[in-house]
Design an enzyme around this catalytic site. Structure first.
Site, PDB file in Angstrom:
ATOM      1  N   GLU A   1      87.380  45.773  81.173  1.00 45.87           N
ATOM      2  CA  GLU A   1      88.405  45.064  80.400  1.00 45.87           C
ATOM      3  C   GLU A   1      88.615  45.769  79.059  1.00 45.87           C
ATOM      4  O   GLU A   1      89.748  46.001  78.630  1.00 45.87           O
ATOM      5  CB  GLU A   1      88.001  43.599  80.175  1.00 45.87           C
ATOM      6  CG  GLU A   1      87.968  42.818  81.479  1.00 45.87           C
ATOM      7  CD  GLU A   1      87.853  41.311  81.287  1.00 45.87           C
ATOM      8  OE1 GLU A   1      87.710  40.847  80.144  1.00 45.87           O
ATOM      9  OE2 GLU A   1      87.899  40.596  82.309  1.00 45.87           O
TER      10      GLU A   1
ATOM     11  N   ASP B   1     108.559  25.005  64.948  1.00 48.43           N
ATOM     12  CA  ASP B   1     109.933  24.530  64.778  1.00 48.43           C
ATOM     13  C   ASP B   1     110.685  25.478  63.856  1.00 48.43           C
ATOM     14  O   ASP B   1     110.108  26.355  63.215  1.00 48.43           O
ATOM     15  CB  ASP B   1     109.925  23.092  64.234  1.00 48.43           C
ATOM     16  CG  ASP B   1     109.125  22.969  62.944  1.00 48.43           C
ATOM     17  OD1 ASP B   1     109.527  23.600  61.952  1.00 48.43           O
ATOM     18  OD2 ASP B   1     108.098  22.259  62.931  1.00 48.43           O
TER      19      ASP B   1
END
Ligand code: GLA
Length: 767
Positions: free
Chosen positions: A628, A548
């Site tokens: 990867e 937030d």
């Protein structure tokens, strides 16, 4: 931009570059009305919009039907109990239990200085509340003083605008000038009454973001009708479940077009946020602290500060709304020195090892990571007390020497030798029932007398509303940070509040606890950043339960979600990005199959999705497949090359997988429109779905751009159409004008397989 008072007509004009809010002082008694909020208008006598000076706009001269006025008026600070039967912004209760109140105009003050906001802990400690600041921009501020004559209470409504923003920020402070205690049962930060004409005289729709753990901030859209539609948190955090945000929009509003009235609260605790239509089709939209688990016994001479709310109006759809929020938060809320800096590419050991690690394992990860261009190791949960799982030791913040012989200092020294920065995880607000701290201070946990506190993740919440508890917590964190070279802290909070009770509060003060808890978090983090100004702080709450604007005042980045599955992240990040800048969004590449969902996903797709946030890895680099590992340097190089566009640019949503199911796409465009990044993620390799035409956004129509595919196999082995493999240049245009890219678009191939990605670096051709 500016704030003006028309004395003759008693009208306030709050203006940004593209919007006007007009407030009127109505009638002899001085009721404050919101006359208009929307696109910029002239400073005319807009009094006519509220029915002029005729009934029912003159309640003082219409004693017979005063109620008609309150029932109908577009009140700026509705108090309820005197004839307005809609949701009030404030409810006060006198010592005898009466709860009606009525606020009327007293005075105003206009200034060019945006003052900092403060509130007080129970022990009197002053805490700076998160709020916007002017920074490098000019500000205009208005304070309107209202009074409740019978109770002797004053309310100060504050409005601020900045030269470079279309947002209006609002807050409310209530002061008790009487000689008796008055109870605040409810105090919201913003109320906005809008006429239906604001939505083209059609029923508006409400956008909110909702979810759960590992499924945060999914878009919800629904028509609003008579009665309220609300989201809220009563969990003591802004929560996984809802955001302190809503947007009212027209039915046809989409990402690029249409009216939006959005609101967001700069607050990390309980909130309520909603909207509803009344009998006259007036739409009331409101946001503030939740009245649940809240009362404030406002003693004589005391004041109470409600958090700041941000109001945004735009006619440019959700992208337009996002731009206003992003720019406001980057320029006027986030204070961290890291805001505009490239963040270190980190590797976090949580999904790599969980609790099962030691110095040797961490150094093995760090040395490998270093070889592939990663810059910082973050040691997550499990390094302290006897914490080998999540059942113990929160509160005992001393290193587990069995796992880390030589302690934190040795680990940080070894990391320094390797050339890696070091970050560490804390969950300072918590206490395990199985901890030395709990055995010594069982009363330090928030609890209600006579009740066995509810356990969540087998832990309790520390009562940080008390200064002795806060001081202990602070010293635990600070002592570790003083003891070694630590660049970064991940500050976690893994459970919600319940069984509200504090030994520091008595009787009627108990209703203050939730508010003071949030203030306590702010005090702790504020203090930490004062002592360690160079610290890179990342907030986290079981993933994204405290994502937030309040936390962004302290940390420039927040862990977005514990769900690191790139497919799931598309929706989680799309919701988050509607309000918060991409530079704040903690996003990492994790192992496949994903630990939460089991989904198998190519490494490059995982990379592309994480590259739209603060980039990093959340895996055991020593254990992933060689190919990867080999792909990491290129991902890191892309982050270094285009990270600034993501961090500083304008964000545009192109397609949402939640809408169309097949793919997701978004862009970041540099402010000077010379560079941009398009990320396209195919989620379904569906045959017969043909071409996918993507219209780019935000470019300069007059500029010509080159498009370069990055981070994928440019030989085209992943592209497939009707069984044939094509090179990217079959689909890509040569150098094309921004006008064509935006109006006609570009063709994206259907990629081979279920998940695929294409990142396009878009660069202006100089001549
Ligand atoms: C929370 C965080 C995770 C991890 C764990 C550790 O769930 O969101 O990233 O730190 O706690 O317990």
């Amino acid at each position: 931009m500016g704030i003006f008072y028309d004395e003759e007509n008693r009208l306030f004009f709050i203006e940004t570059a593209n919007t006007t809010m007009c407030l009127a002082v109505v009638d002899e008694e001085g009721f404050l009305n919101n006359v208009y909020y929307g696109s910029r208008v002239g400073r005319d006598d807009l009094f006519y919009l509220i029915g002029g000076k005729e009934n029912p706009s003159v309640p003082s001269r219409n004693d017979r039907d005063r109620g008609c006025y309150f029932d109908k008026a577009r009140l700026e600070f509705p108090s309820g109990g005197t004839g307005d039967y809609r949701t009030p912004a404030i409810t006060l209760r006198d010592p005898d239990g009466h709860d009606s109140s009525l606020f009327t105009y007293v005075s105003y003050r206009i200034s060019e200085t945006k003052e900092d906001m403060y509130a007080f802990m129970a022990d009197g400690r002053k805490v700076r509340m998160p709020a916007t600041f002017a920074g490098d921009s000019k500000a205009a501020c208005l304070e309107i003083e209202l009074e409740e004559k019978v109770l002797g209470i004053r309310a100060f409504l504050s409005y601020s605008v900045f030269e470079d923003s279309d947002a209006i920020v609002k807050s409310v402070k209530v002061v008790n000038n009487s000689d008796t205690t008055v109870m605040i049962d409810r105090l919201l930060s913003s109320n906005l009454d809008l006429d239906l004409s604001a939505f083209g005289n059609h029923q508006p729709e409400l956008i909110t973001l909702s979810g759960s753990w590992a499924r945060e901030r999914r878009l919800d859209r629904r028509p609003i009708s008579r009665g309220n539609s609300e989201v809220y948190s009563t969990r003591g955090e802004s929560s996984h479940q809802f955001q302190p945000f809503s947007a009212l929009c027209e039915k046809n509003t989409d990402d690029s077009h249409g009216t939006v009235y959005a609101q967001n609260l700069i607050w990390s605790g309980n909130f309520v946020c909603g909207a509803g239509m009344d009998q006259f089709e007036t739409v009331r939209s409101y946001i503030g602290i939740s009245p649940e688990h809240f009362t404030w016994d406002l003693k004589p001479g005391e004041s109470f500060q409600a958090p700041e709310a941000v109001l945004v109006f735009t006619e440019e759809g959700f992208d337009g709304m996002s731009h206003i929020f992003h720019d406001l938060y980057r320029s006027h809320l986030i204070r961290s020195p890291y805001l505009h800096m490239e963040r270190p590419v980190l590797i976090n050991n949580w999904e790599a090892t969980y609790f099962n690690f030691n110095t040797e394992k961490l150094l093995a990860i760090a040395s490998d990571a270093k070889k592939y261009g990663i810059e910082m190791l973050v040691m997550d949960d499990g390094w302290f007390g006897k914490r080998d799982d999540d059942n113990s030791s929160l509160g005992d913040w001393h290193v587990n020497e069995k796992k880390l012989p030589g302690g934190i200092k040795r680990l940080s020294d070894e990391l320094e030798k390797i050339g890696m920065k070091f970050g560490i995880w804390f969950e300072p607000e918590m206490i395990s029932p199985d901890s030395d701290l709990y055995r010594a201070h069982p009363d330090w946990a928030i609890s209600s007398p006579g009740r066995v506190p509810t356990r969540i993740r087998n832990q309790y919440v520390l009562d940080i509303t008390r200064s002795e508890v806060r001081d202990y917590v602070y010293e635990c964190v600070a002592k570790i940070l003083r003891s070694a070279d630590i660049s970064y802290v991940k500050w976690d909070m893994n459970r919600q509040l319940a069984d509200l009770g504090s030994l520091g509060l008595k009787g009627s003060e108990m209703g203050r606890l939730s508010y003071l808890y949030t203030l306590g978090v702010y005090e702790l983090q504020g203090r930490l950043l004062e002592e360690f100004p160079d610290l890179l702080l990342e907030n986290c709450s079981g993933g994204g339960a405290r994502y937030d604007a309040g936390m962004l005042f302290f940390s420039p980045q927040i862990w977005c979600s514990d769900d690191t599955d790139a497919y799931e992240r598309l929706s989680i990040q799309a919701g988050t990005e509607m309000i918060y800048p991409l530079s704040t969004m903690g996003a990492h590449v994790s192992a496949s199959p994903n630990h939460i969902s089991g989904r198998v996903m190519p490494f490059d797709v995982r990379g592309a999705v994480a590259l739209s946030g603060t980039f990093g890895y959340e895996l055991d680099i020593t254990a992933i497949p060689d190919e990867e590992r080999a792909a990491i340097p290129e991902q890191v190089a892309i982050y270094h090359r285009v990270g600034d566009i993501v961090r500083e640019g304008d964000y545009y949503r192109i397609a949402r997988v939640s809408d169309i199911g097949l793919y997701d796409a978004w862009m970041s465009v540099a402010k000077d429109k010379k560079r941009a990044l398009l990320t396209y993620v195919q989620c379904k390799g569906s045959p017969q779905t043909g071409k996918r035409l993507i219209k780019l956004k935000g470019l300069d129509p007059e500029k010509r751009y080159d498009l370069k595919l990055i981070g994928a196999d440019t030989e085209g082995s992943r592209f497939c159409s009707h069984g044939k493999k094509h090179a990217w240049n079959v689909f890509a245009p040569g150098c094309v004008s921004g006008r064509s890219l935006m109006n006609a678009g570009i063709l994206m191939p259907v990629l081979w397989g279920e998940y695929g990605q294409m990142m396009l670096e878009i660069t202006e051709r100089e001549n």
